[in-house]
Design an enzyme around this catalytic site. Sequence first.
Site, short mmCIF file in Angstrom:
data_model
loop_
_atom_site.label_atom_id
_atom_site.label_comp_id
_atom_site.label_asym_id
_atom_site.label_seq_id
_atom_site.Cartn_x
_atom_site.Cartn_y
_atom_site.Cartn_z
N GLU A 1 -69.98 7.61 18.78
CA GLU A 1 -70.50 8.31 19.94
C GLU A 1 -69.80 7.70 21.16
O GLU A 1 -70.08 6.56 21.53
CB GLU A 1 -72.01 8.13 20.01
N ASP B 1 -79.94 5.79 30.56
CA ASP B 1 -79.35 4.54 30.08
C ASP B 1 -80.16 3.32 30.49
O ASP B 1 -80.55 3.17 31.66
CB ASP B 1 -77.92 4.40 30.61
#
Length: 261
Positions: A46, A57
């Site tokens: 990924e 995040d």
Amino acid sequence: MSERLAKTKSEGRAALVGYLPVGYPDVDGSIEAMVTMVKAGVDIVEIGLPYTDPLMDGPVIQTAATGALAAGVHVRDVFRAAEAVAAAGAACEVMTYWNPVLRYGVDAFARDLAAAGCSGLITPDLVPDEAADWIEASAAHDLDRVFLVAPSSTPERLVTTTAACRGFVYAASLMGVTGARAQVDSEAAKLVQRVRAVSDIPACVGLGVSTAEQAREVAGYADGVIVGSALVATLVDADDRQAGLSALARKAESLADGVRG
């Protein structure tokens, strides 16, 4: 991507999906790290595209993304990374927020992604209802569309999201930002069951997996185990590049053993 997931399923196991952002500590170093993961047993890479406003995040990935942006990473660098991952023998998806794709040009991004040998995109902040341009471009260039579902997803949303996905659906095991956790949320298995009740698309589970034991647990019910922060941390916490690559290889090998356990 479907072929890679079918291959791991034929081997009686889940796929190991490893996330790293392109550009950290620099572009060449990040590509070397991705190839290192593949050699250590990661099935699917990924490739993260660093972004200035990363809503999902956690602190580890934010640290790496900030470093990559400061070092001058460009959108085009994801295509270089994809080419290298494909050459190393793994499949790959690009994980990106939607704004960089819009700025690059949706069809142009799809075209260049396909040319680089990458399977498609994971788009955490794009929902199918607002993805008409991407659905059209991904169909034109034979690319995967990976949307997210979560424990909070309604039955109706599960149906529409999985129907729009191609390749696999990303089952976020919990609500919140990314980051390694002491245990994987118990809702993850229930979410996979809910997905399978409405679709036969593979379900890969992410958010929180950090150890071989957790990877083995998730591999028991999911088609893929996605690991991000635990892998990125090996590079962020290392004293130098070589130490980071060595730590990354050890962590990836441990997670691969867990998935194959």
